[in-house]
Enzyme design. Structure first.
Site, PDB file in Angstrom:
ATOM      1  N   HIS A  98       0.848  -1.194   0.000  1.00 28.26           N
ATOM      2  CA  HIS A  98       0.000   0.000   0.000  1.00 28.26           C
ATOM      3  C   HIS A  98       0.883   1.242   0.000  1.00 28.26           C
ATOM      4  O   HIS A  98       1.968   1.239   0.588  1.00 28.26           O
ATOM      5  CB  HIS A  98      -0.908  -0.014   1.240  1.00 28.26           C
ATOM      6  CG  HIS A  98      -1.954   1.047   1.189  1.00 28.26           C
ATOM      7  ND1 HIS A  98      -1.698   2.356   1.518  1.00 28.26           N
ATOM      8  CD2 HIS A  98      -3.254   0.999   0.825  1.00 28.26           C
ATOM      9  CE1 HIS A  98      -2.802   3.064   1.367  1.00 28.26           C
ATOM     10  NE2 HIS A  98      -3.764   2.254   0.947  1.00 28.26           N
ATOM     11  N   GLU A 210      -3.979   2.316  -7.367  1.00 31.21           N
ATOM     12  CA  GLU A 210      -4.319   3.401  -6.457  1.00 31.21           C
ATOM     13  C   GLU A 210      -3.396   4.597  -6.693  1.00 31.21           C
ATOM     14  O   GLU A 210      -2.274   4.626  -6.165  1.00 31.21           O
ATOM     15  CB  GLU A 210      -4.146   2.944  -5.005  1.00 31.21           C
ATOM     16  CG  GLU A 210      -5.039   1.792  -4.620  1.00 31.21           C
ATOM     17  CD  GLU A 210      -5.331   1.804  -3.123  1.00 31.21           C
ATOM     18  OE1 GLU A 210      -6.504   1.865  -2.763  1.00 31.21           O
ATOM     19  OE2 GLU A 210      -4.376   1.782  -2.333  1.00 31.21           O
TER      20      GLU A 210
HETATM   21  P1  PGA Z   1      -9.428   6.122   0.335  1.00 34.41           P
HETATM   22  O1  PGA Z   1      -8.259   5.070   0.575  1.00 34.41           O
HETATM   23  O2  PGA Z   1     -10.623   5.370  -0.174  1.00 34.41           O
HETATM   24  O3  PGA Z   1      -9.663   6.742   1.697  1.00 34.41           O
HETATM   25  O4  PGA Z   1      -8.922   7.118  -0.660  1.00 34.41           O
HETATM   26  C1  PGA Z   1      -8.022   4.029  -0.336  1.00 34.41           C
HETATM   27  C2  PGA Z   1      -6.859   3.215   0.120  1.00 34.41           C
HETATM   28  O5  PGA Z   1      -5.945   3.768   0.741  1.00 34.41           O
HETATM   29  O6  PGA Z   1      -6.807   1.992  -0.091  1.00 34.41           O
END
Ligand code: PGA
Length: 300
Positions: A98, A210
């Site tokens: 992540h 992401e």
């Molecule tokens: P968020 O986070 O939906 O708060 O933007 C997503 C993540 O960090 O997996």
């Protein structure tokens, strides 16, 4: 082109909730998602809640994920949690790489690679997170490709025939031989064979695209932009293993997903669901996302 991949929705609770809050959440959430059968629902609570949440989830179709792991099975690693321990608690998924771990805890592609392989070894499905920062936005593809290749690379076994000037043979095998490889080709390449090995389980790999600038900011990527990245990720996966496997790997979008924007992502052909942070902390909002995914799933 085969059947559509099953949609997947993952709640990343990050460092939130103690037991009473988690149980309260589950009471509301499980009630709201009772009808859901086509969409796969996964909750990733902090380590301290894995047992409590896992016990509740056993009464449902939902699955348990951890947010991180260490790559050794056991030993003198104070404060770390091994894949064996996660397996013991019933984790079927684990988030790996992540961006918060990359940025705040110094996780490199090399560490992420070890974690990913440790998860696969323990038969826990890694949810590999990749994504560019704001500064890297002009070179998104380059960043994604490097992160994926770095994470999925399997170091070659020591070669009996070290040739001079080939210090990074495995990597080179990937970079050259890996390009354009389709199923059945490139078997002789050290690096490629390594990757092919780790991707034998590729149907049990999930990738979360992401963009770092979209995480927790309230600024989501435009769905077509996320789709372009998801398609690119699938192309890289096809090069690393085969088109068939690449078609089976689920790719999620993550970054400020809410009930107001989720539908746009669900309509993209290469996006199979979402990894949700903020909106997953509210059981009503997360249940809404689950219902949207379910509505847009094909009949099973
Ligand atoms: P968020 O986070 O939906 O708060 O933007 C997503 C993540 O960090 O997996």
């Amino acid at each position: 082109m085969g059947e559509r991949r099953r949609r997947l929705l993952v709640a990343n609770w990050k460092m939130h909730f103690v037991r009473a809050q988690a149980l309260e959440y589950l009471k509301i959430f499980t009630e709201r998602v009772r009808n859901i059968t086509k969409t796969e629902l996964v909750l990733a609570p902090p380590f301290t809640l894995l047992e409590t949440v896992g016990r509740e989830l056993q009464k449902t179709q939902m699955k348990l994920a951890a947010q991180n792991l260490f790559y050794e099975r056991q030993g003198a690693f104070t404060g770390e949690i091994s894949p064996v321990m996660l397996k013991d608690l019933g984790c079927q998924y684990v988030i790996v790489g992540h961006s918060e771990r990359r940025r705040l805890f110094g996780e490199t592609d090399e560490i992420i690679n070890k974690k990913l392989r440790a998860a696969l070894d323990a038969q826990i499905t890694p949810i590999l997170c990749v994504g560019e920062t704001l500064e890297e936005r002009r070179i998104t593809k380059r960043v994604l490709e490097a992160q994926i290749r770095g994470a999925l690379h399997t170091p070659s076994p020591p070669s009996p025939l070290p040739s001079e000037g080939e210090g990074s043979r495995g990597v080179r095998g990937l970079q050259e031989g890996g390009r354009g490889v389709r199923s059945g080709e490139g078997q002789g390449e050290v690096g490629v064979r390594g990757v092919r090995h780790s991707l034998d389980l590729a149907e049990d790999l999930v990738i979360a695209y992401e963009p770092v600038w979209a995480i927790g900011t309230g600024v989501n990527a435009a769905p077509p932009e996320a789709e372009a990245s998801a398609l690119f990720i699938r192309e890289v996966l096809a090069q690393l293993c085969s088109i068939e496997i690449a078609q089976k790997i689920r790719i999620l979008y993550g970054g400020s997903v809410t009930p107001a924007n989720f539908e746009g992502f669900l309509q993209q052909p290469n996006i199979d669901g979402a990894l949700v942070g903020g909106a997953s902390l509210d059981p009503e909002a997360f249940a809404q996302l689950a219902q949207m995914a379910e509505r847009l799933s094909e009949p099973s």
